[in-house]
Design a protein around this motif. Structure first.
Motif, PDB file in Angstrom:
ATOM      1  N   ASN A 292      -1.662 -25.857  40.730  1.00  0.00           N
ATOM      2  CA  ASN A 292      -0.773 -24.930  41.435  1.00  0.00           C
ATOM      3  C   ASN A 292       0.426 -24.540  40.587  1.00  0.00           C
ATOM      4  OD1 ASN A 292      -2.093 -24.433  43.866  1.00  0.00           O
ATOM      5  ND2 ASN A 292      -1.370 -26.334  44.786  1.00  0.00           N
ATOM      6  N   GLN A 293       0.956 -25.479  39.814  1.00  0.00           N
ATOM      7  CA  GLN A 293       2.073 -25.134  38.937  1.00  0.00           C
ATOM      8  C   GLN A 293       1.620 -24.130  37.885  1.00  0.00           C
ATOM      9  OE1 GLN A 293       4.660 -28.363  37.932  1.00  0.00           O
ATOM     10  NE2 GLN A 293       5.424 -27.381  36.066  1.00  0.00           N
ATOM     11  N   ALA A 294       0.370 -24.271  37.428  1.00  0.00           N
ATOM     12  CA  ALA A 294      -0.176 -23.297  36.476  1.00  0.00           C
ATOM     13  C   ALA A 294      -0.347 -21.930  37.144  1.00  0.00           C
ATOM     14  CB  ALA A 294      -1.519 -23.794  35.940  1.00  0.00           C
ATOM     15  N   LEU A 295      -0.749 -21.920  38.418  1.00  0.00           N
ATOM     16  CA  LEU A 295      -0.863 -20.665  39.157  1.00  0.00           C
ATOM     17  C   LEU A 295       0.499 -19.992  39.276  1.00  0.00           C
ATOM     18  CD1 LEU A 295      -3.292 -21.565  42.108  1.00  0.00           C
ATOM     19  CD2 LEU A 295      -3.730 -19.952  40.240  1.00  0.00           C
ATOM     20  N   LEU A 296       1.515 -20.795  39.585  1.00  0.00           N
ATOM     21  CA  LEU A 296       2.866 -20.250  39.731  1.00  0.00           C
ATOM     22  C   LEU A 296       3.365 -19.675  38.414  1.00  0.00           C
ATOM     23  CD1 LEU A 296       5.343 -19.925  41.639  1.00  0.00           C
ATOM     24  CD2 LEU A 296       6.159 -22.118  40.755  1.00  0.00           C
ATOM     25  N   ARG A 297       3.144 -20.393  37.327  1.00  0.00           N
ATOM     26  CA  ARG A 297       3.595 -19.907  36.016  1.00  0.00           C
ATOM     27  C   ARG A 297       2.867 -18.619  35.637  1.00  0.00           C
ATOM     28  NH1 ARG A 297       4.854 -23.439  30.692  1.00  0.00           N
ATOM     29  NH2 ARG A 297       6.357 -24.215  32.211  1.00  0.00           N
ATOM     30  N   GLY A 298       1.580 -18.557  35.958  1.00  0.00           N
ATOM     31  CA  GLY A 298       0.828 -17.347  35.666  1.00  0.00           C
ATOM     32  C   GLY A 298       1.365 -16.147  36.425  1.00  0.00           C
ATOM     33  N   TRP A 299       1.722 -16.361  37.681  1.00  0.00           N
ATOM     34  CA  TRP A 299       2.286 -15.263  38.474  1.00  0.00           C
ATOM     35  C   TRP A 299       3.622 -14.798  37.892  1.00  0.00           C
ATOM     36  CZ3 TRP A 299       6.486 -16.169  42.239  1.00  0.00           C
ATOM     37  CH2 TRP A 299       6.925 -14.968  42.795  1.00  0.00           C
ATOM     38  N   VAL A 300       4.491 -15.735  37.512  1.00  0.00           N
ATOM     39  CA  VAL A 300       5.777 -15.376  36.912  1.00  0.00           C
ATOM     40  C   VAL A 300       5.557 -14.593  35.624  1.00  0.00           C
ATOM     41  CG1 VAL A 300       7.836 -16.306  35.779  1.00  0.00           C
ATOM     42  CG2 VAL A 300       7.082 -17.262  37.970  1.00  0.00           C
ATOM     43  N   ASP A 301       4.623 -15.065  34.802  1.00  0.00           N
ATOM     44  CA  ASP A 301       4.346 -14.373  33.537  1.00  0.00           C
ATOM     45  C   ASP A 301       3.848 -12.950  33.786  1.00  0.00           C
ATOM     46  OD1 ASP A 301       5.123 -16.614  32.156  1.00  0.00           O
ATOM     47  OD2 ASP A 301       3.080 -17.334  31.767  1.00  0.00           O
ATOM     48  N   ARG A 302       2.999 -12.774  34.797  1.00  0.00           N
ATOM     49  CA  ARG A 302       2.492 -11.431  35.109  1.00  0.00           C
ATOM     50  C   ARG A 302       3.584 -10.548  35.701  1.00  0.00           C
ATOM     51  NH1 ARG A 302      -1.592 -14.736  36.982  1.00  0.00           N
ATOM     52  NH2 ARG A 302      -1.001 -14.434  39.173  1.00  0.00           N
ATOM     53  N   SER A 303       4.563 -11.181  36.355  1.00  0.00           N
ATOM     54  CA  SER A 303       5.680 -10.412  36.906  1.00  0.00           C
ATOM     55  C   SER A 303       6.571  -9.870  35.798  1.00  0.00           C
ATOM     56  CB  SER A 303       6.506 -11.286  37.864  1.00  0.00           C
ATOM     57  OG  SER A 303       5.727 -11.687  38.977  1.00  0.00           O
ATOM     58  N   LEU A 304       6.745 -10.667  34.743  1.00  0.00           N
ATOM     59  CA  LEU A 304       7.600 -10.266  33.629  1.00  0.00           C
ATOM     60  C   LEU A 304       6.857  -9.407  32.613  1.00  0.00           C
ATOM     61  CD1 LEU A 304       9.405 -13.693  33.071  1.00  0.00           C
ATOM     62  CD2 LEU A 304      10.345 -11.665  34.184  1.00  0.00           C
ATOM     63  N   ASN A 305       5.536  -9.551  32.573  1.00  0.00           N
ATOM     64  CA  ASN A 305       4.725  -8.819  31.591  1.00  0.00           C
ATOM     65  C   ASN A 305       3.451  -8.377  32.300  1.00  0.00           C
ATOM     66  OD1 ASN A 305       4.038  -7.771  29.072  1.00  0.00           O
ATOM     67  ND2 ASN A 305       3.009  -9.650  28.436  1.00  0.00           N
ATOM     68  N   SER A 306       3.474  -7.183  32.856  1.00  0.00           N
ATOM     69  CA  SER A 306       2.391  -6.699  33.707  1.00  0.00           C
ATOM     70  C   SER A 306       1.035  -6.748  33.004  1.00  0.00           C
ATOM     71  CB  SER A 306       2.676  -5.263  34.151  1.00  0.00           C
ATOM     72  OG  SER A 306       1.582  -4.739  34.887  1.00  0.00           O
ATOM     73  N   PRO A 307      -0.026  -7.120  33.736  1.00  0.00           N
ATOM     74  CA  PRO A 307      -1.376  -7.084  33.144  1.00  0.00           C
ATOM     75  C   PRO A 307      -1.893  -5.659  32.954  1.00  0.00           C
ATOM     76  CG  PRO A 307      -1.484  -7.695  35.474  1.00  0.00           C
ATOM     77  CD  PRO A 307      -0.032  -7.679  35.101  1.00  0.00           C
TER      78      PRO A 307
END
Length: 256
Positions: free
Chosen positions: A202-217
């Motif tokens: 879940n922490q990896a899921l959260l980090r992935g979401w933050v990363d996608r928020s800062l750097n759009s896919p």
């Protein structure tokens, strides 16, 4: 007065952030102690660990203020600011993961309703107005912020700000589409986290979401964000280079 207000807000930032989180997910009684203590711990860490680099950055900017600057220098500073924000997000990850795993379906429904409300406000401010009214609004906001630092801009400088905004790459429709993508991504991520008991995953899921928020896919969105960032760096550098010694002195005092 401004310094006193900033100090008051910072010293109560844990309370303000608690109110902000609660407004989005309507915290339940069992979640409130975790949220409050985590935000208090975050503030304590931030004062000790993050304020010294902030001071160092502001001191560097003071030394830069009397001189002409380049767009590359502006972009470097803004990148440094973004990096400090990412550091803060990484710090809160464990507590945010724990809180996200405890969210109930009704809280996620409340989150979606909150998004709907804030999106309507965003549309009213940036999509509904005509291009002319939107330019006037951006001009007023930009002028107020710039004059906070430099003092009153003269007529040619004000006209430069207007031309800068007229030629800006800002696209409200594209910005809004990315806003909606991030929100949908957040709800889907939180649903997955709430349904799982695996803290590390879940922490990896959260980090992935933050990363996608800062750097759009979305490649087109990334290109737009980069172009807008570069455009703003160039515009600010040109404005600063047009300022008088008195205005630059005012900027240095404000930074101090």
């Amino acid at each position: 007065s401004a310094c006193s207000t900033l100090q008051l807000a910072y010293n109560h930032s844990d309370d303000f952030l608690y109110w902000w989180v609660n407004s989005y997910v309507s915290l339940q009684d069992t979640q409130k102690p975790l949220a409050r203590q985590s935000l208090k711990d975050l503030q304590t860490w931030h004062k000790a660990d993050q304020l010294p680099p902030y001071i160092a950055l502001l001191q560097r900017l003071q030394h830069m203020a009397p001189n002409d600057i380049s767009a590359a220098q502006v972009c470097s500073v803004t990148h440094e600011m973004q990096s400090s924000f990412v550091t803060l997000l990484r710090r809160i990850e464990p507590a945010a993961t724990q809180l996200a795993m405890s969210l109930k379906p009704e809280q996620l429904a409340h989150l979606r309703q909150r998004y709907d409300t804030t999106n309507q406000d965003w549309r009213d401010e940036w999509l509904t107005p005509s291009a002319e009214d939107r330019l006037k609004h951006r001009y007023k906001l930009s002028l107020n912020r710039l004059e906070d630092f430099y003092g009153k801009l003269d007529a040619p400088q004000r006209e430069w700000v207007r031309q800068w905004l007229m030629q800006s790459k800002f696209d409200p429709e594209q910005s809004y589409a990315e806003r909606e993508r991030r929100q949908a991504d957040s709800v889907q991520t939180l649903q997955r986290m709430a349904a799982s008991k695996d803290t590390a995953a879940n922490q990896a899921l959260l980090r992935g979401w933050v990363d996608r928020s800062l750097n759009s896919p979305n490649e087109r969105t990334r290109a737009y964000a980069q172009a807008l960032w570069q455009d703003n760096c160039e515009g600010f550098a040109k404005l600063h280079n047009s300022t008088t010694p008195a205005q630059r002195e005012r900027l240095a005092r404000t930074l101090k």
